[in-house]
Design an enzyme around this catalytic site. Sequence first.
Site, PDB file in Angstrom:
ATOM      1  N   GLY A  72      39.196  36.330  43.792  1.00  0.00           N
ATOM      2  CA  GLY A  72      40.034  35.192  44.136  1.00  0.00           C
ATOM      3  C   GLY A  72      41.105  35.545  45.161  1.00  0.00           C
ATOM      4  CB  THR A  73      43.418  38.431  45.424  1.00  0.00           C
ATOM      5  OG1 THR A  73      43.901  38.245  44.085  1.00  0.00           O
ATOM      6  CG2 THR A  73      44.553  38.865  46.330  1.00  0.00           C
ATOM      7  CG  ASN A 152      47.537  30.434  37.446  1.00  0.00           C
ATOM      8  OD1 ASN A 152      47.776  29.681  38.390  1.00  0.00           O
ATOM      9  ND2 ASN A 152      48.284  31.496  37.190  1.00  0.00           N
ATOM     10  CD  GLN A 180      42.566  30.022  35.736  1.00  0.00           C
ATOM     11  OE1 GLN A 180      41.783  29.699  34.836  1.00  0.00           O
ATOM     12  NE2 GLN A 180      43.102  31.235  35.807  1.00  0.00           N
ATOM     13  CB  SER A 200      37.924  34.797  40.731  1.00  0.00           C
ATOM     14  OG  SER A 200      37.933  36.074  40.127  1.00  0.00           O
ATOM     15  N   GLY A 201      34.800  35.697  39.944  1.00  0.00           N
ATOM     16  CA  GLY A 201      33.825  35.955  38.888  1.00  0.00           C
ATOM     17  C   GLY A 201      34.420  36.114  37.501  1.00  0.00           C
ATOM     18  CG  HIS A 202      38.213  38.365  36.663  1.00  0.00           C
ATOM     19  ND1 HIS A 202      39.318  38.280  35.855  1.00  0.00           N
ATOM     20  CD2 HIS A 202      38.666  38.292  37.932  1.00  0.00           C
ATOM     21  CE1 HIS A 202      40.409  38.176  36.616  1.00  0.00           C
ATOM     22  NE2 HIS A 202      40.041  38.180  37.880  1.00  0.00           N
ATOM     23  CB  THR A 238      27.659  48.192  51.586  1.00  0.00           C
ATOM     24  OG1 THR A 238      27.512  48.968  52.775  1.00  0.00           O
ATOM     25  CG2 THR A 238      26.348  48.197  50.808  1.00  0.00           C
ATOM     26  CB  CYS A 326      50.838  38.419  38.159  1.00  0.00           C
ATOM     27  SG  CYS A 326      49.187  37.776  38.362  1.00  0.00           S
TER      28      CYS A 326
HETATM   29  C1  LIG Z   1      43.105  34.864  38.707  1.00  0.00           C
HETATM   30  C2  LIG Z   1      43.485  33.948  39.803  1.00  0.00           C
HETATM   31  C3  LIG Z   1      43.435  34.364  41.139  1.00  0.00           C
HETATM   32  C4  LIG Z   1      43.094  35.787  41.533  1.00  0.00           C
HETATM   33  O1  LIG Z   1      41.736  36.077  41.355  1.00  0.00           O
HETATM   34  P1  LIG Z   1      41.265  37.625  41.312  1.00  0.00           P
HETATM   35  O2  LIG Z   1      39.777  37.549  41.306  1.00  0.00           O
HETATM   36  O3  LIG Z   1      41.828  38.196  40.058  1.00  0.00           O
HETATM   37  O4  LIG Z   1      41.788  38.263  42.546  1.00  0.00           O
HETATM   38  C5  LIG Z   1      43.767  33.459  42.113  1.00  0.00           C
HETATM   39  N1  LIG Z   1      44.102  32.197  41.811  1.00  0.00           N
HETATM   40  C6  LIG Z   1      44.156  31.751  40.538  1.00  0.00           C
HETATM   41  C7  LIG Z   1      44.526  30.333  40.267  1.00  0.00           C
HETATM   42  C8  LIG Z   1      43.860  32.607  39.493  1.00  0.00           C
HETATM   43  O5  LIG Z   1      43.932  32.166  38.238  1.00  0.00           O
END
Ligand SMILES: *Cc1c(COP(=O)(O)O)cnc(C)c1O
Length: 409
Positions: A72-73, A152, A180, A200-202, A238, A326
Amino acid sequence: MRPIYLDNNATTRTSPDVVAAMLPFFSEQFGNASSTHAFGSEVAGVVRDARRHVQALLGAAHDHEVIFTSGGTESDNTALLSALEAQPERNQIVTTAVEHPAILSFAAYLRQTRGVEVTMIGVDGNGRLDIDAYRTALGPQTAVASVMWANNETGTIYPVEELAGYAHEAGALFHTDAVQAAGKIPIDLSSSAIDMLSLSGHKLHGPKGIGALYVRKGVKFKPLLRGGRQERGRRAGTENVPAIAGLGKAAEIAAAGIAEEQTRVRSLRDRLEQGVLQQIGGSMVIGGREERLPNTSSITFEFLDSEAILHKLEQAGIAASSGSACASGSMEPSHVLRAMNVPATSLQGAIRFSLSRENTPQDIDRVLNVLPGIISHLQSMSPLWRERHEAGSSAQGSSGGAAHVFAQS
Ligand SMILES: *Cc1c(COP(=O)(O)O)cnc(C)c1O
């Protein structure tokens, strides 16, 4: 007792099916997707399939609108920088006071290092954006407007389609941080005005360190990372094939379950909120009741400190958070709650419960079993609470007289 995880907006458990989908790409299928021999073409196939699963989750018209990134970042940073570099005649970013640091810190950096004008739009007590201020801020100097799809900390959902339309009226691009939202609520970009979107995957039961940036076909794009020709020259390096395979599987699973899961998780969340509000005096749910992610509940407890509540919850085997991961660990109140003008007496006591498809009704029962006792114990030790609530009466207990919903929409 099995620990209960209610911090899914910070990260989610990588689903076992996702792990299984990743494993072959650490061993037998180790090739480089750019190689022309069989080792390469095998993994190029899985990258293509994963891209199509992410495309389907987003309802994107073309699979090559999806660029894999490290998360996401990176997607957020890339979107802002690309918008500025692709339109050198425009030098302003319009965004909101409640964005994730991946937007806010990078915008601040661009202001400091490049003199980019950053306009931050405020929100009301429900977390809703000041749309008049947003429209006024947009102009011929605006390169990009960036507004998150869902917050978030509070789960507040923003009217991104409408906001994208206003950005286009000013000739600006529109980006949304949908980290989110993706996988939790339906997204359909097939006939959308949104130009760029981050995920973002996680945050959707995929692996960490992988994400995607959607860039609508025809939108001018400048890469952040330069080097090899991967991702059609839009993101060098890669490919992280195991993680891409995992994200593809996570997107596939999320897309298949979204309709059912939305309803199921919302009813768990609502039961949690109702139970807390009924049983615990001085509790308030933050954010509008309607336009909210189904899994997120931010509840604040007047005159209490979230660190103390979290500590007691942890002892009871329940993991939640005080807001953005964070910011926790520091005593700074959340920038999101401050932007919403949450009353000072409730600013320190906010707890975010964020659910996922892995949570059960029993999890909620456990929280409702232990939380009232934790809160009344802490209230009995809080001089401010006692001064306010015990003078001349016994406001303590489960009558719930003091419970109210802040800023009901
Ligand atoms: C977690 C989050 C991110 C960052 O994503 P990462 O994959 O951890 O870098 C960015 N924006 C929002 C709203 C998030 O909740």
